[in-house]
Design an enzyme around this catalytic site. Sequence first.
Site, mmCIF file in Angstrom:
data_model
loop_
_atom_site.group_PDB
_atom_site.id
_atom_site.type_symbol
_atom_site.label_atom_id
_atom_site.label_comp_id
_atom_site.label_asym_id
_atom_site.label_seq_id
_atom_site.Cartn_x
_atom_site.Cartn_y
_atom_site.Cartn_z
ATOM 1 C CG HIS A 1 30.341 63.428 -29.679
ATOM 2 N ND1 HIS A 1 31.556 63.118 -30.248
ATOM 3 C CD2 HIS A 1 29.738 64.305 -30.533
ATOM 4 C CE1 HIS A 1 31.685 63.780 -31.390
ATOM 5 N NE2 HIS A 1 30.603 64.516 -31.577
ATOM 6 C CD GLU B 1 32.104 58.481 -26.307
ATOM 7 O OE1 GLU B 1 32.563 57.494 -26.899
ATOM 8 O OE2 GLU B 1 31.479 59.392 -26.900
ATOM 9 C CB CYS C 1 34.520 61.793 -26.364
ATOM 10 S SG CYS C 1 32.955 62.279 -27.119
#
Length: 157
Positions: A54, A56, A87
């Site tokens: 992801h 992040e 995240c």
Amino acid sequence: MDGTLKFIDLAFDDAFESVKNNLGGPFGAVIVKDGKIIGRGVNQVISQNDPTAHAEVMAIRDACNNIGHFDLTGAILYSTCEPCPMCLSAIYWANIQKVYYCSTRKDAEAIGFRDKHIYEELNLPMEKRRIRFLKIDNPKGDSLFRSWMDKSDKTLY
């Protein structure tokens, strides 16, 4: 331009480029410390075949690599969307002090991203979760933790 707007705009620029190049979902993140960008990331779930890639998390990996340390105390994360539970956990583990985001988890859900079930699962007792978690007793568990506790040159985090 205000620093907050500048950094969130950079996250959006990266996310748009990622979408254009089919790297993954429409998400971008920038990490700043002392006014300087130390990490950037975009969602790369598809291109990396990695469900943890992801934006992040990728930005945290980039920042830690760039500063040579796992602790991002004092850093600020700018994300195009509210971080998912994974995240969010990574943000806490990294000791990031503040997060600015634009779109919400409900906005992401409206375009097909499925974080809601994770939030719901986290509120359930383990025995009621969709994924079964089964504890196995093994004396090596105690031995492993004792070896960590006895280690004189460990780095706590």
